[in-house]
Design an enzyme around this catalytic site. Structure first.
Site, PDB file in Angstrom:
ATOM      1  N   GLU A   1       0.799  -1.193   0.010  1.00 18.34           N
ATOM      2  CA  GLU A   1       0.037   0.075   0.053  1.00 18.34           C
ATOM      3  C   GLU A   1       0.840   1.048  -0.087  1.00 18.34           C
ATOM      4  OE1 GLU A   1      -2.063  -2.886   2.721  1.00 18.34           O
ATOM      5  OE2 GLU A   1       0.043  -2.577   2.120  1.00 18.34           O
TER       6      GLU A   1
ATOM      7  N   TRP B   1      16.922 -38.016 -19.779  1.00 16.65           N
ATOM      8  CA  TRP B   1      15.859 -37.278 -19.184  1.00 16.65           C
ATOM      9  C   TRP B   1      14.569 -37.824 -19.317  1.00 16.65           C
ATOM     10  CZ3 TRP B   1      17.561 -33.357 -16.244  1.00 16.65           C
ATOM     11  CH2 TRP B   1      18.674 -32.741 -16.430  1.00 16.65           C
TER      12      TRP B   1
ATOM     13  N   LEU C   1      21.316 -27.886  -7.945  1.00 18.42           N
ATOM     14  CA  LEU C   1      20.058 -27.293  -7.383  1.00 18.42           C
ATOM     15  C   LEU C   1      20.223 -25.747  -7.294  1.00 18.42           C
ATOM     16  CD1 LEU C   1      19.889 -29.761  -4.203  1.00 18.42           C
ATOM     17  CD2 LEU C   1      18.748 -30.152  -6.710  1.00 18.42           C
TER      18      LEU C   1
ATOM     19  N   ARG D   1      18.472 -21.970 -13.065  1.00 18.99           N
ATOM     20  CA  ARG D   1      19.046 -21.739 -14.414  1.00 18.99           C
ATOM     21  C   ARG D   1      18.038 -21.260 -15.270  1.00 18.99           C
ATOM     22  NH1 ARG D   1      21.147 -26.307 -12.484  1.00 18.99           N
ATOM     23  NH2 ARG D   1      19.803 -27.709 -13.763  1.00 18.99           N
TER      24      ARG D   1
END
Length: 393
Positions: free
Chosen positions: A62, A181, A215, A218
């Site tokens: 605000e 993957w 971890l 990217r």
């Protein structure tokens, strides 16, 4: 006397509220331990000031919006996603700034249940002649933004999002452990966008030993500077190699190693590599008690964590009833094999009647994959009028 009124957001009010929600989204993952809040000042149907919660100690949404509006705030309307605060904390009350700016009407969505708020913003602002409207969270957007904060306030722990990629036949790896993957590049980018919005990533030491991940977040050409969440590795006995990537001092961000009975010399070696070693209670089987670990992160001010650990870590969270949200990326491929692992291990339940229920919120095609987002049906912080919510100040 309060001039509190109940009315739905209609016409230009809907547009103004959308602007406020968009402002809150821009700071999601940047405000912990506070919630992301957005505000806009509207005068004659035109947005003249926009604001969002600043990092702890900085102004609330605000005040940012009022400063942006300047003199144009006099006689204007303020739209905000969370009820303006009425008390002194790290910063003065937002209601003081609203009154001083000469705002004519305030419209907000979620109520602030902090006992310090007293009779509420409507009473304070109404006494100054300002009309206050309560707006409906029509599509649940505000509740979703506040859910991580609501979870921590209600339980003392951050909200847990379990993310995994699996094949059509429900495997996260082949029988040999091969997992790269499963999902496509577009799905993997979406995961990094999720990392950018959380306070911590949790994995087990098995993931570090098997995949040796960094971890980090990217994202090329991201719309804001990326966030590298705190890395949390559950490693009850301190087995993590000292040359693990998560310990690389060149990596941005920091790493916590959560242990139960790691040898003192091992803990010292991990700390020498830059990690923070935290000793926590065990779960009775020699592993880190995941509930205790989450409470520790809650005390640190984390609102939202991303569970990316393997099946056994996910099983521990599932068995403890600590998964609030699931992001399941499903790839159109199969691997089969009875030894191939699924996404959640642990003891599980014995009867289908005892299975944990989730409400599917979103289904999306991402490249060749399908993303399903589901919320735990028992978690009140996802509901529009679920848990009480207040701002740490």
């Amino acid at each position: 006397m309060s001039s509190m009124q109940s009315s739905p957001a209609v016409g230009s009010g809907i547009t103004a509220l959308r602007h406020a929600i968009a402002a809150a989204r821009e700071v999601a993952g940047r405000t912990s331990p506070n919630p992301p809040v957005g505000a806009v000042v509207v005068r004659d149907g035109v947005v003249v000031g926009t604001g969002a919660t600043q990092p702890p100690g900085g102004p609330h949404a605000e005040v940012v919006a009022l400063r942006a509006a300047g003199a144009a705030a006099h006689g204007a309307e303020l739209f905000v996603t969370l009820e303006p605060c009425t008390f002194h904390g790290r910063t003065p009350p937002c209601t003081d700034a609203i009154i001083a700016a000469g705002i004519r009407r305030v419209s907000y969505v979620a109520s602030d249940s902090d006992p310090r708020i007293g009779a509420g913003a409507a009473a304070v602002l109404g006494a100054a002649g300002i009309i206050v409207h309560r707006l409906d969270d029509v599509d649940g957007s505000v509740a979703a933004l506040l859910a991580p904060f609501r979870c921590r306030v209600a339980t003392g722990r951050p909200l847990v999002t379990h993310k995994y990629a699996m094949t059509l036949d429900g495997r996260i790896a082949t029988a040999t452990g091969s997992s790269r993957w499963i999902s496509g590049a577009a799905s993997r980018r979406r995961v990094h966008e999720l990392r950018d919005r959380v306070d911590a990533i949790i994995v087990g030491v098995g993931t570090v030993l098997g995949d040796n991940p960094e971890l980090t977040t990217r994202l090329d050409s991201h719309w804001r500077p990326v966030r590298h969440p705190l890395r949390v590795v559950l490693d009850s006995r301190g087995r993590m190699p000292l040359d693990a990537r998560v310990l690389d001092p060149a990596l941005p961000g920091s790493t916590i190693v959560a242990t139960v009975d790691a040898p003192a010399e091992r803990a010292a070696a991990l700390q020498a590599r830059g990690a923070t070693v935290v000793t926590l209670p065990g779960d009775g089987a020699g592993r880190v008690d995941v509930a205790a670990m989450l409470q520790h992160l809650g005390r640190m001010g984390a609102n939202h964590v991303l569970l990316e650990g393997g099946a056994e870590v996910a099983g521990a969270f599932h068995d403890a009833g600590l998964i609030d949200e699931v992001h399941a990326y499903i790839a159109p491929k199969t691997v089969a094999g009875t030894a191939a692992r699924g996404p959640v291990g642990g003891a599980g339940v014995m009867l289908m009647a005892d299975a944990r229920h989730y409400d599917v919120q979103h289904v999306e095609r991402i490249g060749a994959d399908v993303l399903i987002v589901a919320h735990a049906a028992s978690a009140c912080w996802w509901h529009k009028e679920g848990c009480d919510v207040h701002r740490d100040r």
